[in-house]
Write a protein that holds these residues in place. Structure first.
Motif, short mmCIF file in Angstrom:
data_model
loop_
_atom_site.label_atom_id
_atom_site.label_comp_id
_atom_site.label_asym_id
_atom_site.label_seq_id
_atom_site.Cartn_x
_atom_site.Cartn_y
_atom_site.Cartn_z
N ILE A 231 -0.07 7.75 7.44
CA ILE A 231 0.57 6.59 8.08
C ILE A 231 -0.35 6.03 8.37
CG2 ILE A 231 2.61 7.68 8.85
CD1 ILE A 231 0.85 7.81 10.88
N LEU A 232 -1.84 6.23 8.11
CA LEU A 232 -2.69 5.26 8.65
C LEU A 232 -3.01 4.08 8.15
CD1 LEU A 232 -5.44 8.17 8.08
CD2 LEU A 232 -4.53 8.04 10.55
N GLY A 233 -3.20 3.40 9.51
CA GLY A 233 -3.18 2.32 8.62
C GLY A 233 -4.66 1.66 8.30
N VAL A 234 -5.04 -0.09 8.45
CA VAL A 234 -6.10 -0.22 8.17
C VAL A 234 -6.11 -1.31 9.39
CG1 VAL A 234 -7.69 -1.29 6.23
CG2 VAL A 234 -6.16 0.75 5.46
N ASN A 235 -7.63 -1.37 9.73
CA ASN A 235 -7.50 -2.57 10.71
C ASN A 235 -9.32 -2.68 10.70
OD1 ASN A 235 -5.15 -2.32 11.91
ND2 ASN A 235 -5.67 -0.78 12.50
N SER A 236 -9.32 -1.92 10.16
CA SER A 236 -11.85 -2.22 10.01
C SER A 236 -12.55 -1.39 8.71
CB SER A 236 -12.54 -1.59 11.11
OG SER A 236 -11.27 0.05 10.88
N LYS A 237 -13.42 -1.93 8.85
CA LYS A 237 -13.80 -1.33 7.28
C LYS A 237 -14.24 0.20 6.98
CE LYS A 237 -14.02 -5.35 4.90
NZ LYS A 237 -15.13 -6.08 5.05
N GLN A 238 -14.20 0.57 8.34
CA GLN A 238 -14.45 1.56 8.94
C GLN A 238 -12.57 2.39 8.12
OE1 GLN A 238 -15.56 -0.38 11.03
NE2 GLN A 238 -17.44 0.17 11.82
N GLN A 239 -11.74 1.91 8.87
CA GLN A 239 -11.09 2.80 8.28
C GLN A 239 -10.24 2.60 6.91
OE1 GLN A 239 -7.93 0.80 11.17
NE2 GLN A 239 -8.41 2.43 12.51
N LEU A 240 -10.91 0.96 6.47
CA LEU A 240 -10.65 1.54 5.13
C LEU A 240 -11.47 1.84 4.10
CD1 LEU A 240 -9.94 -0.48 2.68
CD2 LEU A 240 -11.85 -2.28 2.81
N ALA A 241 -12.82 2.68 4.38
CA ALA A 241 -13.46 3.97 3.79
C ALA A 241 -12.50 5.01 3.51
CB ALA A 241 -14.80 3.17 4.49
N GLN A 242 -12.64 5.46 4.54
CA GLN A 242 -11.33 6.65 5.31
C GLN A 242 -10.73 6.12 4.29
OE1 GLN A 242 -9.83 6.78 9.26
NE2 GLN A 242 -9.82 8.65 8.81
N LEU A 243 -9.61 5.84 4.08
CA LEU A 243 -8.15 5.57 3.55
C LEU A 243 -8.98 5.42 2.18
CD1 LEU A 243 -6.87 4.90 6.48
CD2 LEU A 243 -6.03 3.73 4.94
N GLU A 244 -10.19 5.00 1.37
CA GLU A 244 -10.16 4.73 -0.03
C GLU A 244 -10.79 6.61 -0.33
OE1 GLU A 244 -10.79 2.88 -2.44
OE2 GLU A 244 -11.74 3.57 -3.77
N ARG A 245 -11.70 7.34 0.71
CA ARG A 245 -11.72 8.86 0.52
C ARG A 245 -10.88 9.76 0.14
NH1 ARG A 245 -14.91 8.86 -2.49
NH2 ARG A 245 -14.66 6.50 -2.67
N ILE A 246 -9.71 9.27 1.36
CA ILE A 246 -8.51 10.65 1.37
C ILE A 246 -8.06 9.61 -0.15
CG2 ILE A 246 -6.10 9.92 2.21
CD1 ILE A 246 -7.16 9.77 4.92
N TYR A 247 -7.30 8.34 -0.57
CA TYR A 247 -6.65 8.26 -2.25
C TYR A 247 -7.79 9.01 -2.85
CZ TYR A 247 -4.79 5.28 -5.64
OH TYR A 247 -4.85 5.35 -7.01
N GLN A 248 -9.36 8.69 -2.80
CA GLN A 248 -9.90 10.06 -4.12
C GLN A 248 -9.95 10.81 -4.31
OE1 GLN A 248 -10.66 7.94 -6.75
NE2 GLN A 248 -10.35 5.59 -5.72
N GLY A 249 -9.62 11.52 -3.27
CA GLY A 249 -9.84 12.68 -2.51
C GLY A 249 -8.34 13.25 -3.85
N ARG A 250 -7.36 12.47 -3.23
CA ARG A 250 -6.03 13.39 -3.82
C ARG A 250 -5.69 12.92 -5.62
NH1 ARG A 250 -1.30 13.73 -2.22
NH2 ARG A 250 -0.83 11.83 -3.33
N SER A 251 -6.50 11.75 -6.05
CA SER A 251 -6.61 11.40 -6.96
C SER A 251 -7.23 12.60 -7.67
CB SER A 251 -6.85 9.92 -7.58
OG SER A 251 -7.64 9.91 -8.85
#
Ligand code: UD1
Ligand code: CA
Length: 453
Positions: free
Chosen positions: A220-240
């Motif tokens: 449910i994490l949303g993206v409001n900043s480049k920091q959050q975008l980078a954080q979600l990218e890592r979550i996505y990649q970790g799961r992949s």
């Protein structure tokens, strides 16, 4: 019953400091919004409606596809106002699931659970967060029933201590939607029409608001900043990476692989550190990818080795090949089995037959190369005359000496040998040595110039 899905994607995203609309920022190589659309499609909804606004037509232009309805919200007066714009485009009496274009990781199984069941109900996806700052809080009564959602800015001190938050994702009953939307007001701190006020309107109609939790809180994490975008990218990649390991792929380091698309691997595939996979990539059984390779829309055959620092784009690589290190293979290339492409060799839009080798410093462009051809170091196909591209045909068993230029269009016959340094401007016949080279001379007694005093 199939639901309607409305994806809210009109917001600006000021904190991204970007000319690109927030929902088009890339996560794993695709716009945030594309991830949400994919999740929505998996639910097989009756309709998917996307509310856009900020960034104008860029948003629909970037994700337009069959089965998507785009509705412009201008100006943007809040989440409730956004849903009001979508209302005329929704088939009647279907329950409506609201998703956010900037909450890209929500899992399909979570949405399936949220939309399961029948009857008139308002269901909210909520989550318990250690730091609920910025989110709307879920207010409950003594019997644990939800009584309201209060925005951070409108909340009392006590309400701000509530850790259960509104993810924004909710299911609304189709029959009530129009009536409730008409009753929304903007009497709040932000002068916005809040979708969250639907809870109070439901209670007035004696319809209970129920909650449902995501499987994992990162969904449910949303993206409001480049920091959050980078954080979600890592979550996505970790799961992949986790999924690749589960499927039996050997990763030198699951924290150092990036998959921006679909990666399918056979048995016993090994991938060294810092590799990037873009688009659709398929790797056959026993193949190995060395460190720092980039593979895009490519198929790699079984038992092939891609050595470090190679870039392969739009190619089909056969079985048992050896590519790199430092190879560049460009779109339209097809390599048969046991082909060797070595360091600093570029191949573009070419077919290369079984067992052929170009091991050092060469350019093979727009060429049809047969079997068991040896391409010497420094060989160049001159495929471009400044206006048009031409093809080079090199038949089976040809041996090309080093530093040879083949000026296309040109054909080298089967079994021909080209002497080192040849500039080939006419077809070379089968089985013969063809050579173009200035005669070598030696000048006896020649003196090197000396520096004048
Ligand atoms: C909203 C919720 C809040 C929740 C939070 C979760 C309301 C009033 N508040 O707050 O309870 O905890 O999301 O992230 O709903 N959007 C439009 N048009 C608009 C305004 C927003 O399409 O006029 C879209 C945005 O693009 C975004 C989503 O709606 O995708 C949420 O908007 P945002 O402004 O981020 O809402 P929050 O204030 O964070
Ligand atoms: Ca937000």
């Amino acid at each position: 019953m199939a639901v309607n899905v409305v994806i809210l994607a009109a917001g600006q995203g000021k904190r991204m400091h970007s000319a690109r609309p927030k929902v088009l920022q890339p996560l794993a190589g695709r716009p945030l919004l594309a991830h949400v659309i994919a999740a929505a499609r998996a639910l097989k909804p009756a309709r998917i409606c996307i509310v856009y606004g900020h960034g104008g037509e860029q948003v629909p232009d970037a994700v337009r596809a069959d089965g998507l309805v785009f509705v412009k919200q201008q100006p943007q007066l809040g989440t409730g106002h956004a849903l009001q714009q979508a209302l005329p485009h929704l088939g009647q009496h279907k329950d409506t699931l609201v998703l956010y274009g900037d909450v890209p990781l929500v899992a399909v199984h979570t949405l399936t659970a949220l939309t399961a069941g029948t009857g008139e109900r308002l269901k909210i996806l909520t989550a318990e967060l250690d730091n609920p700052h910025g989110y709307g809080r879920i207010v409950r009564n003594a019997k644990h029933g939800i009584t309201a959602i209060v925005e951070e800015k409108d909340a009392t001190e006590k309400q701000r201590r509530i850790r259960e938050i509104n993810t924004g994702i909710m299911l609304l009953p189709g029959k009530r939607l129009a009536g409730w939307l008409a009753k929304l007001s903007n009497r709040n701190v932000q002068d916005e029409y809040y979708l969250t006020d639907m809870v109070a309107l439901a209670l007035k109609d004696r319809i209970k608001a129920e909650s449902c939790a995501p499987h994992d809180n990162w969904e449910i994490l949303g993206v409001n900043s480049k920091q959050q975008l980078a954080q979600l990218e890592r979550i996505y990649q970790g799961r992949s990476a986790e999924r690749l390991l589960e499927a039996g792929v050997t990763l030198a380091d699951p924290a150092r692989i990036d998959v921006r698309g679909g990666l399918r691997c056979g048995y016993d595939v090994r991938i060294d550190v810092n590799c990037v996979f873009e688009g659709e990539v398929e790797i056959g059984d026993g193949a190995e990818i060395g460190a720092n390779c980039v593979l895009r829309n490519t198929k790699v055959g079984a038992m092939t080795r891609i050595e470090p620092f190679s870039m392969i784009d739009g190619a089909v690589i056969g079985k048992g090949c050896r590519i790199g290190p430092y190879a560049r293979i460009r779109p339209g290339t097809a390599l048969a089995e046991d082909v060797h492409i070595g360091n600093f060799v570029e191949v573009k839009a070419s077919q290369i037959g079984q067992g052929s080798k170009a091991n050092h410093l060469a350019y093979i462009g727009d060429s049809d190369v047969g079997r068991n051809v040896n391409v010497g170091a420094g060989t160049i196909t001159c495929n471009y005359d400044g206006a048009n591209k031409h093809r080079t045909v090199i038949e089976d068993d040809v041996f090309i000496g080093s530093d040879t230029q083949l000026v296309a269009p040109i054909r080298v016959g089967r079994g021909a040998t080209l002497g080192a340094g040849t500039t080939l401007t006419r077809d070379a016949p089968e089985g013969q040595l063809t050579i173009s080279r200035a005669k070598q001379v030696s000048i006896a007694g020649w003196q090197r110039p000396t520096k004048k005093k």
